[in-house]
Design an enzyme around this catalytic site. Structure first.
Site, PDB file in Angstrom:
ATOM      1  N   HIS A 182       0.253  17.331  10.733  1.00 13.72           N
ATOM      2  CA  HIS A 182      -1.123  17.415  10.235  1.00 13.72           C
ATOM      3  C   HIS A 182      -1.235  18.421   9.094  1.00 13.72           C
ATOM      4  O   HIS A 182      -1.944  18.198   8.120  1.00 13.72           O
ATOM      5  CB  HIS A 182      -2.048  17.839  11.383  1.00 13.72           C
ATOM      6  N   CYS A 492      -0.733  -1.004  -2.203  1.00 10.46           N
ATOM      7  CA  CYS A 492      -1.558   0.066  -1.638  1.00 10.46           C
ATOM      8  C   CYS A 492      -0.749   1.071  -0.819  1.00 10.46           C
ATOM      9  O   CYS A 492      -1.319   1.936  -0.165  1.00 10.46           O
ATOM     10  CB  CYS A 492      -2.700  -0.512  -0.807  1.00 10.46           C
TER      11      CYS A 492
END
Ligand code: PEP
Ligand code: MG
Length: 532
Positions: A182, A492
């Site tokens: 994270h 993408c």
């Protein structure tokens, strides 16, 4: 003193130079009461206070940062986490020792997990452990990170990272850590260079005064020699000038040096990311990852909740096309109660469209919300992980059935074009067999499946290369099929934001990229330098 050169792995790119700061968690002694009932009450109060502290912090941040802190709040709220600690207190162990031992065991379990995704969550557990200990010990744990500092430590917690101001520079040099943690995601989003896996940080005698972090090369230099420093400062100045020039041009269209107009769309993982962004920087939104709706909600998000979010994104785009991807859970994105637990290889398991088709009860709700939103803007719907044409056909049939039901009830809706992600080699090799309204190349997955090198295993990161000719050939093939069928092909995956690949990707014939908002300016600048 001679400079010390350390080599690790890049987790967030960029260059930084600053005062060297070793981050240590404040520790204070606590007076034990010796009474299990009082120790139990003390731990309960500390958990409650830590939860409140986190909740306050959540209110000050947005997007990924808020998700991460909410994840920690949810972990703290899970009774199973503290169960062992309360048992130990009952057996006569003081609250702080009991809590530390219980969390350390949990941290060790996560740290030993095969799955890098789980290993990367150990920093969250360390954060939770220390936050509660700080409450028990009555110390202010927020070890201050001076602005602009090069922070050295074993690993850093998301909340310690978020407590610092990274807008004026600074970087992270971590002895352990992971590029998929994270903190690494946060560092990339805030532009803070970060190098992980440096190994034990050691120096002879005096603690170094300054350090340089090269987040592009994955290196750190402690106490650089004047010549090293001068050279590095020149590189920093050149990079800053290039960034400023790119930012200034970010609302201009992307055009190659030989005049080809390239569409640059945005990838959005949470609608808050759009707040404060000027829609003029993009030609639309190329990927909305809807997993956030399912991760954040306790229970599955209902139709109205989803509809409201999709409309909000369409409103932001102000007439530009918006591609929303249906739920892509599974793989490295488990959703409790929805994805299949303990698959031996989750990346090859029930994920993406496979999961949606296995759970039509969940899929229909999303399709209804999308069809209703499609009445209010240029909406396209994209299916993830499609491998065979039957999956697209099954999804199309479900969409048509829901549209029929909405119309029969007199609810406003429209049929959005239905396209597929091309991220399984089988789909790239037979793209012409799919009656897709558009193709969008998911280079993250297409690369890992083509190269047989998992996207979350650092040890095979070199093989996980979208620039490999095999991956580029699959992309070029898809572009060719799109052209022959007269449908759009975009890319993408993260490779679109890697400007080292821009020339090679444009050479495949791609004319549409979708990247994270932070990457738009640099990508447009890179496109402007490419000649056929
Ligand atoms: C991809 O695989 O490239 C992609 C865009 O999807 P995700 O990263 O969400 O799997
Ligand atoms: Mg993917």
């Amino acid at each position: 003193m001679a400079e010390i050169r350390l080599t690790g792995r890049t987790a967030s790119p960029g260059l930084a130079l600053g005062p060297f700061t070793v981050l240590a968690t404040a520790v204070a002694a606590r007076t034990e009461t010796g009474d299990p009932a009082q120790e139990t009450a003390a731990l309960l109060a500390a958990i409650e206070a830590a939860t409140a502290e986190l909740a306050d912090l959540v209110a000050t941040v947005e997007g990924d940062a808020a998700d991460i802190l909410e994840f920690q709040v949810a972990m703290l709220g899970d009774d199973a986490l503290a169960e062992g600690a309360f048992d130990a207190i009952t057996a006569g162990i003081p609250a702080d020792h009991a809590w530390r031992a219980a969390l350390d065991a949990e941290i060790a379990d996560y740290g030993a997990a095969d799955d890098e995704h789980f290993r990367a969550r150990t920093a969250d557990l360390v954060d939770i452990r220390d936050r509660v200990l700080a409450q028990l010990n009555g110390v202010d744990r927020a070890a201050a990170i001076p602005a602009g500092a090069i922070v050295a430590c074993d690993d850093i917690s998301p909340s310690a990272f978020l407590a610092a101001d990274w807008s004026g520079g600074g970087a992270l040099a971590l002895a352990s850590g992971s590029p998929s943690s994270h903190v690494a995601m946060l560092a990339r989003a805030r532009g803070a260079p970060m190098v992980v896996g440096l190994g034990p940080l050691s120096w002879e005698g005096r603690i170094p005064a300054t350090a340089l972090v090269d987040g592009d090369a994955g290196t750190v230099i402690l106490d650089p020699e004047p010549e090293t420093r001068r050279h590095f400062e020149q590189r920093m100045a050149a990079a800053a000038a290039a960034r400023a020039a790119a930012e200034a041009d970010s609302t201009k269209p992307a055009i190659t040096a030989d005049g080809r107009r390239i569409a640059v769309l945005l990838n959005v993982a949470a609608p808050e990311e759009l707040a404060g962004l000027d829609p003029a920087i993009c030609d639309g939104i190329g990927l909305v990852r809807t997993e956030f709706l399912f991760e954040a909600s306790r229970g599955l998000p209902d139709e109205d909740t989803q509809y409201a979010v999709y409309r909000r994104i369409l409103d932001w785009a102000a007439g530009r096309p918006v591609t929303i991807r249906t739920l892509d859970a599974g793989g490295d994105k488990p959703i409790p109660g929805l994805t299949v637990d303990r698959e031996s290889n989750p990346f090859l398991g029930v994920r993406g469209i496979r999961l949606s088709l296995a759970r039509p009860d969940v899929f229909r709700v999303q399709l209804r919300a999308l069809a209703r939103a499609a009445a209010h803007g240029v909406l396209k719907v994209m299916l993830p992980m499609v491998a065979v044409p039957a999956e697209l056909a099954a999804a199309a049939a479900l969409l048509d059935a829901e549209i029929g039901a909405l119309e029969a009830s007199g609810i406003a809706c429209a049929r959005p074009p239905l396209g597929i992600m091309v991220e399984v080699p089988a789909a790239a090799l037979r793209a012409e067999d799919f009656a897709a309204a558009f193709y969008s190349i998911g280079s993250n997955d297409l690369t890992q499946y083509t190269m047989a090198a998992a996207r979350d295993i650092g040890a095979v990161a070199d093989l996980n290369d979208t620039g490999n000719p095999a991956v580029l050939a699959l992309i070029a093939r898809t572009v060719e099929v799109g052209r022959a069928r007269g449908v759009e092909v975009s890319l993408c995956g993260d490779a679109g934001a890697d400007t080292r690949l821009t020339t090679a990707l444009l050479a495949t014939g791609l004319t549409t990229f979708s990247v994270a908002p932070v990457a738009v300016a640099q990508l447009k600048a890179a496109i402007a330098t490419v000649n056929r």
